[in-house]
Design a protein around this motif. Structure first.
Motif, PDB file in Angstrom:
ATOM      1  N   LYS A 114       0.802  -1.223   0.000  1.00  0.00           N
ATOM      2  CA  LYS A 114       0.000   0.000   0.000  1.00  0.00           C
ATOM      3  C   LYS A 114       0.838   1.279   0.000  1.00  0.00           C
ATOM      4  CE  LYS A 114      -2.340   1.589   3.622  1.00  0.00           C
ATOM      5  NZ  LYS A 114      -3.376   1.781   4.647  1.00  0.00           N
ATOM      6  N   PRO A 115       1.898   1.394   0.809  1.00  0.00           N
ATOM      7  CA  PRO A 115       2.661   2.651   0.810  1.00  0.00           C
ATOM      8  C   PRO A 115       3.370   2.955  -0.508  1.00  0.00           C
ATOM      9  CG  PRO A 115       3.066   1.413   2.822  1.00  0.00           C
ATOM     10  CD  PRO A 115       2.352   0.490   1.884  1.00  0.00           C
ATOM     11  N   LEU A 116       3.457   1.969  -1.416  1.00  0.00           N
ATOM     12  CA  LEU A 116       4.073   2.203  -2.711  1.00  0.00           C
ATOM     13  C   LEU A 116       3.049   2.470  -3.817  1.00  0.00           C
ATOM     14  CD1 LEU A 116       7.014  -0.368  -2.654  1.00  0.00           C
ATOM     15  CD2 LEU A 116       7.151   2.124  -2.477  1.00  0.00           C
ATOM     16  N   LEU A 117       1.761   2.508  -3.453  1.00  0.00           N
ATOM     17  CA  LEU A 117       0.753   2.905  -4.427  1.00  0.00           C
ATOM     18  C   LEU A 117       0.915   4.390  -4.744  1.00  0.00           C
ATOM     19  CD1 LEU A 117      -2.414   1.073  -3.057  1.00  0.00           C
ATOM     20  CD2 LEU A 117      -1.208   0.554  -5.185  1.00  0.00           C
ATOM     21  N   PRO A 118       0.750   4.782  -6.009  1.00  0.00           N
ATOM     22  CA  PRO A 118       0.981   6.183  -6.376  1.00  0.00           C
ATOM     23  C   PRO A 118      -0.200   7.082  -6.030  1.00  0.00           C
ATOM     24  CG  PRO A 118       0.369   4.923  -8.305  1.00  0.00           C
ATOM     25  CD  PRO A 118       0.464   3.935  -7.178  1.00  0.00           C
ATOM     26  N   VAL A 119       0.113   8.270  -5.559  1.00  0.00           N
ATOM     27  CA  VAL A 119      -0.858   9.339  -5.371  1.00  0.00           C
ATOM     28  C   VAL A 119      -0.277  10.580  -6.030  1.00  0.00           C
ATOM     29  CG1 VAL A 119      -1.961  10.865  -3.689  1.00  0.00           C
ATOM     30  CG2 VAL A 119      -1.880   8.410  -3.266  1.00  0.00           C
ATOM     31  N   ALA A 120      -0.997  11.129  -6.993  1.00  0.00           N
ATOM     32  CA  ALA A 120      -0.506  12.274  -7.771  1.00  0.00           C
ATOM     33  C   ALA A 120       0.874  11.983  -8.357  1.00  0.00           C
ATOM     34  CB  ALA A 120      -0.486  13.538  -6.916  1.00  0.00           C
TER      35      ALA A 120
ATOM     36  N   PRO B 159     -10.756  16.683 -14.631  1.00  0.00           N
ATOM     37  CA  PRO B 159      -9.652  16.979 -13.706  1.00  0.00           C
ATOM     38  C   PRO B 159      -9.401  15.836 -12.723  1.00  0.00           C
ATOM     39  CG  PRO B 159     -11.646  18.052 -12.953  1.00  0.00           C
ATOM     40  CD  PRO B 159     -11.993  17.382 -14.258  1.00  0.00           C
ATOM     41  N   HIS B 160      -8.319  15.975 -11.967  1.00  0.00           N
ATOM     42  CA  HIS B 160      -7.978  15.103 -10.841  1.00  0.00           C
ATOM     43  C   HIS B 160      -7.737  13.659 -11.249  1.00  0.00           C
ATOM     44  CE1 HIS B 160     -10.721  18.304  -8.980  1.00  0.00           C
ATOM     45  NE2 HIS B 160      -9.469  18.689  -8.788  1.00  0.00           N
ATOM     46  N   VAL B 161      -6.958  13.500 -12.312  1.00  0.00           N
ATOM     47  CA  VAL B 161      -6.592  12.167 -12.785  1.00  0.00           C
ATOM     48  C   VAL B 161      -5.082  11.990 -12.652  1.00  0.00           C
ATOM     49  CG1 VAL B 161      -6.442  10.651 -14.805  1.00  0.00           C
ATOM     50  CG2 VAL B 161      -8.520  11.983 -14.389  1.00  0.00           C
ATOM     51  N   SER B 162      -4.661  10.850 -12.114  1.00  0.00           N
ATOM     52  CA  SER B 162      -3.270  10.408 -12.172  1.00  0.00           C
ATOM     53  C   SER B 162      -3.200   9.241 -13.142  1.00  0.00           C
ATOM     54  CB  SER B 162      -2.770   9.973 -10.791  1.00  0.00           C
ATOM     55  OG  SER B 162      -2.575  11.083  -9.948  1.00  0.00           O
ATOM     56  N   LEU B 163      -2.410   9.411 -14.199  1.00  0.00           N
ATOM     57  CA  LEU B 163      -2.326   8.411 -15.266  1.00  0.00           C
ATOM     58  C   LEU B 163      -0.856   8.061 -15.459  1.00  0.00           C
ATOM     59  CD1 LEU B 163      -3.665   6.828 -17.598  1.00  0.00           C
ATOM     60  CD2 LEU B 163      -3.549   8.921 -18.976  1.00  0.00           C
ATOM     61  N   GLY B 164      -0.506   6.792 -15.203  1.00  0.00           N
ATOM     62  CA  GLY B 164       0.886   6.365 -15.176  1.00  0.00           C
ATOM     63  C   GLY B 164       1.537   6.305 -16.543  1.00  0.00           C
TER      64      GLY B 164
ATOM     65  N   ILE C  81       2.930   6.813  -2.002  1.00  0.00           N
ATOM     66  CA  ILE C  81       2.537   7.448  -0.740  1.00  0.00           C
ATOM     67  C   ILE C  81       3.740   7.667   0.163  1.00  0.00           C
ATOM     68  CG2 ILE C  81       1.180   7.119   1.373  1.00  0.00           C
ATOM     69  CD1 ILE C  81      -0.777   5.422  -0.399  1.00  0.00           C
ATOM     70  N   VAL C  82       4.566   6.631   0.323  1.00  0.00           N
ATOM     71  CA  VAL C  82       5.695   6.726   1.243  1.00  0.00           C
ATOM     72  C   VAL C  82       6.728   7.730   0.741  1.00  0.00           C
ATOM     73  CG1 VAL C  82       6.962   4.775   0.249  1.00  0.00           C
ATOM     74  CG2 VAL C  82       7.311   5.401   2.646  1.00  0.00           C
ATOM     75  N   GLN C  83       6.890   7.852  -0.567  1.00  0.00           N
ATOM     76  CA  GLN C  83       7.824   8.840  -1.102  1.00  0.00           C
ATOM     77  C   GLN C  83       7.360  10.252  -0.771  1.00  0.00           C
ATOM     78  OE1 GLN C  83       8.766   8.401  -5.260  1.00  0.00           O
ATOM     79  NE2 GLN C  83       9.884  10.333  -5.368  1.00  0.00           N
ATOM     80  N   ARG C  84       6.065  10.498  -0.884  1.00  0.00           N
ATOM     81  CA  ARG C  84       5.548  11.831  -0.540  1.00  0.00           C
ATOM     82  C   ARG C  84       5.781  12.138   0.936  1.00  0.00           C
ATOM     83  NH1 ARG C  84       3.745  14.788  -4.201  1.00  0.00           N
ATOM     84  NH2 ARG C  84       2.943  13.953  -6.173  1.00  0.00           N
ATOM     85  N   ILE C  85       5.593  11.153   1.811  1.00  0.00           N
ATOM     86  CA  ILE C  85       5.833  11.369   3.239  1.00  0.00           C
ATOM     87  C   ILE C  85       7.291  11.744   3.477  1.00  0.00           C
ATOM     88  CG2 ILE C  85       5.929  10.225   5.492  1.00  0.00           C
ATOM     89  CD1 ILE C  85       3.518   8.535   4.577  1.00  0.00           C
ATOM     90  N   VAL C  86       8.212  10.967   2.914  1.00  0.00           N
ATOM     91  CA  VAL C  86       9.644  11.203   3.121  1.00  0.00           C
ATOM     92  C   VAL C  86      10.047  12.565   2.578  1.00  0.00           C
ATOM     93  CG1 VAL C  86      11.952  10.441   2.435  1.00  0.00           C
ATOM     94  CG2 VAL C  86      10.268   8.769   3.231  1.00  0.00           C
ATOM     95  N   GLU C  87       9.625  12.882   1.370  1.00  0.00           N
ATOM     96  CA  GLU C  87      10.026  14.151   0.757  1.00  0.00           C
ATOM     97  C   GLU C  87       9.440  15.348   1.483  1.00  0.00           C
ATOM     98  OE1 GLU C  87      10.726  12.584  -3.849  1.00  0.00           O
ATOM     99  OE2 GLU C  87       9.005  13.861  -3.370  1.00  0.00           O
ATOM    100  N   ASP C  88       8.175  15.261   1.895  1.00  0.00           N
ATOM    101  CA  ASP C  88       7.555  16.388   2.599  1.00  0.00           C
ATOM    102  C   ASP C  88       8.229  16.646   3.938  1.00  0.00           C
ATOM    103  OD1 ASP C  88       5.844  16.691   0.481  1.00  0.00           O
ATOM    104  OD2 ASP C  88       4.078  15.877   1.493  1.00  0.00           O
ATOM    105  N   LEU C  89       8.568  15.570   4.655  1.00  0.00           N
ATOM    106  CA  LEU C  89       9.260  15.745   5.933  1.00  0.00           C
ATOM    107  C   LEU C  89      10.653  16.316   5.728  1.00  0.00           C
ATOM    108  CD1 LEU C  89       8.242  12.493   7.859  1.00  0.00           C
ATOM    109  CD2 LEU C  89       7.585  14.836   8.428  1.00  0.00           C
TER     110      LEU C  89
ATOM    111  N   VAL D 129      -8.302   6.838  -1.382  1.00  0.00           N
ATOM    112  CA  VAL D 129      -7.132   7.076  -2.229  1.00  0.00           C
ATOM    113  C   VAL D 129      -7.494   8.030  -3.369  1.00  0.00           C
ATOM    114  CG1 VAL D 129      -5.519   6.025  -3.859  1.00  0.00           C
ATOM    115  CG2 VAL D 129      -5.969   4.925  -1.673  1.00  0.00           C
ATOM    116  N   VAL D 130      -8.659   7.838  -3.979  1.00  0.00           N
ATOM    117  CA  VAL D 130      -9.095   8.726  -5.061  1.00  0.00           C
ATOM    118  C   VAL D 130      -9.265  10.150  -4.535  1.00  0.00           C
ATOM    119  CG1 VAL D 130     -11.002   9.231  -6.635  1.00  0.00           C
ATOM    120  CG2 VAL D 130     -10.142   6.888  -6.436  1.00  0.00           C
ATOM    121  N   ALA D 131      -9.858  10.294  -3.340  1.00  0.00           N
ATOM    122  CA  ALA D 131     -10.039  11.627  -2.754  1.00  0.00           C
ATOM    123  C   ALA D 131      -8.700  12.261  -2.392  1.00  0.00           C
ATOM    124  CB  ALA D 131     -10.937  11.530  -1.527  1.00  0.00           C
ATOM    125  N   THR D 132      -7.778  11.465  -1.855  1.00  0.00           N
ATOM    126  CA  THR D 132      -6.453  11.985  -1.510  1.00  0.00           C
ATOM    127  C   THR D 132      -5.678  12.367  -2.763  1.00  0.00           C
ATOM    128  OG1 THR D 132      -6.344  10.778   0.578  1.00  0.00           O
ATOM    129  CG2 THR D 132      -4.251  11.385  -0.430  1.00  0.00           C
TER     130      THR D 132
END
Length: 334
Positions: A23-29, A276-281, A33-41, A228-231
């Motif tokens: 789950k933490p490796l699923l993409p958001v935007a 709007p609000h689409v993430s497409l790999g 997820i875990v990459q966003r946490i690390v980078e934001d911190l 996840v879609v809302a986030t």
């Protein structure tokens, strides 16, 4: 500073997506997820991050290499630890025992946050919280007039406080946290059948450690498909204009992209409306379709479809009627 990230959970509420990807490796935007946490911190901290310790399950070598790359991206060393049994969040943190020293942030990789992470590292500890309407499903804190935490309570059925612990903590003395968690496990001190981090917090507080709460602005859940879609929607809004969200190699033919959207490398969009609000790999194709409010991973083909509020995995082939679907990797829908 060290960042400790427990992320060994199975993510069962996000199946089928978590059958192939943690789950933490699923993409958001566009980013895990875990990459966003690390980078934001790392971006918010006043001192460099020297190490990121990931506590994982049996994720496989590819996932481990991806995590090492995330740490390297902020100039930090990566340490990988395994939690073999689901014995609770306190036990998960203790699995990173060799890394628990000095200044540490513990961040559970279940949610994303919008917050001012600036704090005084000379404080004993900081617990990030958010006020919630129904605190019965959360660990909560109580404070005194000096804004010092006086009590930690784990998921009480009766009202104690509305300040819910969001899963983000700072400890000035990681060695003391390590020793306290070790004591809890050795003495088999369990709450609700598990070794809780809140038990360690309570023992540390009783031993003289002063914790203060810090309120976050937004708490973005990634627990199930709809969340996840809302986030993803909210992260695209927050990152629009701050990150390059549409790759230069995207091919658009008689199509419209309505921002904010993340579109990955070498993706083709023909005769379609995306956003709007689409993430497409990356390496995906969309033809004669309308897509909005969706998280779609890599190497996926979408044709003659109307998709909204959906999650599609990697290597999916989708063709069909309007749908708010959740389809895992290597699937076909016609």
């Amino acid at each position: 500073m060290k960042i400790i990230i427990p992320m060994a959970g199975r993510g069962s509420r996000l199946r089928p997506h978590t059958l192939t990807i943690p789950k933490p490796l699923l993409p958001v935007a566009g980013k895990p997820i875990v990459q966003r946490i690390v980078e934001d911190l790392a971006e918010a901290l006043s001192e460099p991050v020297e190490e990121v310790a990931f506590i994982i399950g049996d994720f496989g070598k590819a996932a481990e290499e991806q995590l090492r790359g995330i740490a390297a991206g902020i100039g930090a060393k990566a340490s990988i630890y395994t939690q073999d049994e689901p014995l609770g969040p306190g036990h998960a943190v203790l699995c990173a025992k060799p890394s628990l020293s000095g200044n540490c942030i513990v961040a559970f990789a279940d949610t994303l946050f919008k917050a001012n992470f600036a704090f005084d590292p000379s404080e004993d500890g900081i617990i990030w919280v958010q006020r919630v309407e129904d605190p019965s499903s959360f660990g909560v804190v109580k404070t005194n007039e000096a804004n010092v935490i006086t009590e930690f309570v784990e998921k009480s059925p009766t009202f104690v406080s509305d300040m819910a612990i969001v899963g983000l903590y700072y400890f000035r003395d990681g060695d003391r946290l390590r020793d306290t968690l070790q004591h809890i496990v050795e003495e088999d001190i369990r709450d609700k059948g598990e070794y809780q981090l809140t038990t360690a917090l309570e023992l540390l507080k009783n031993g003289g450690v002063q914790f203060r709460p810090s309120l976050i602005e937004e708490w973005l859940d990634c627990g199930n498909k709809d969340n996840v879609v809302a986030t993803n929607r909210r992260m695209l809004q927050l990152k629009d204009g701050k990150e390059a969200l549409v790759a230069d190699s995207v091919m658009v033919e008689n199509a419209v992209i309505i921002p904010p959207c993340y579109i990955g490398e070498n993706t083709v969009i023909r005769n379609s409306v995306v956003g709007p609000h689409v993430s497409l790999g990356h390496n995906s194709t969309v033809e004669q379709s309308v897509i909005s409010d969706a998280v779609i991973q890599n190497e996926t083909q979408i044709r003659h479809a109307n998709i909204s509020k959906a999650m599609l995995g990697n290597f999916v082939s989708f063709e069909g009627e309007p749908a708010a679907v959740s389809i895992g990797d290597y699937s076909e829908h016609k």
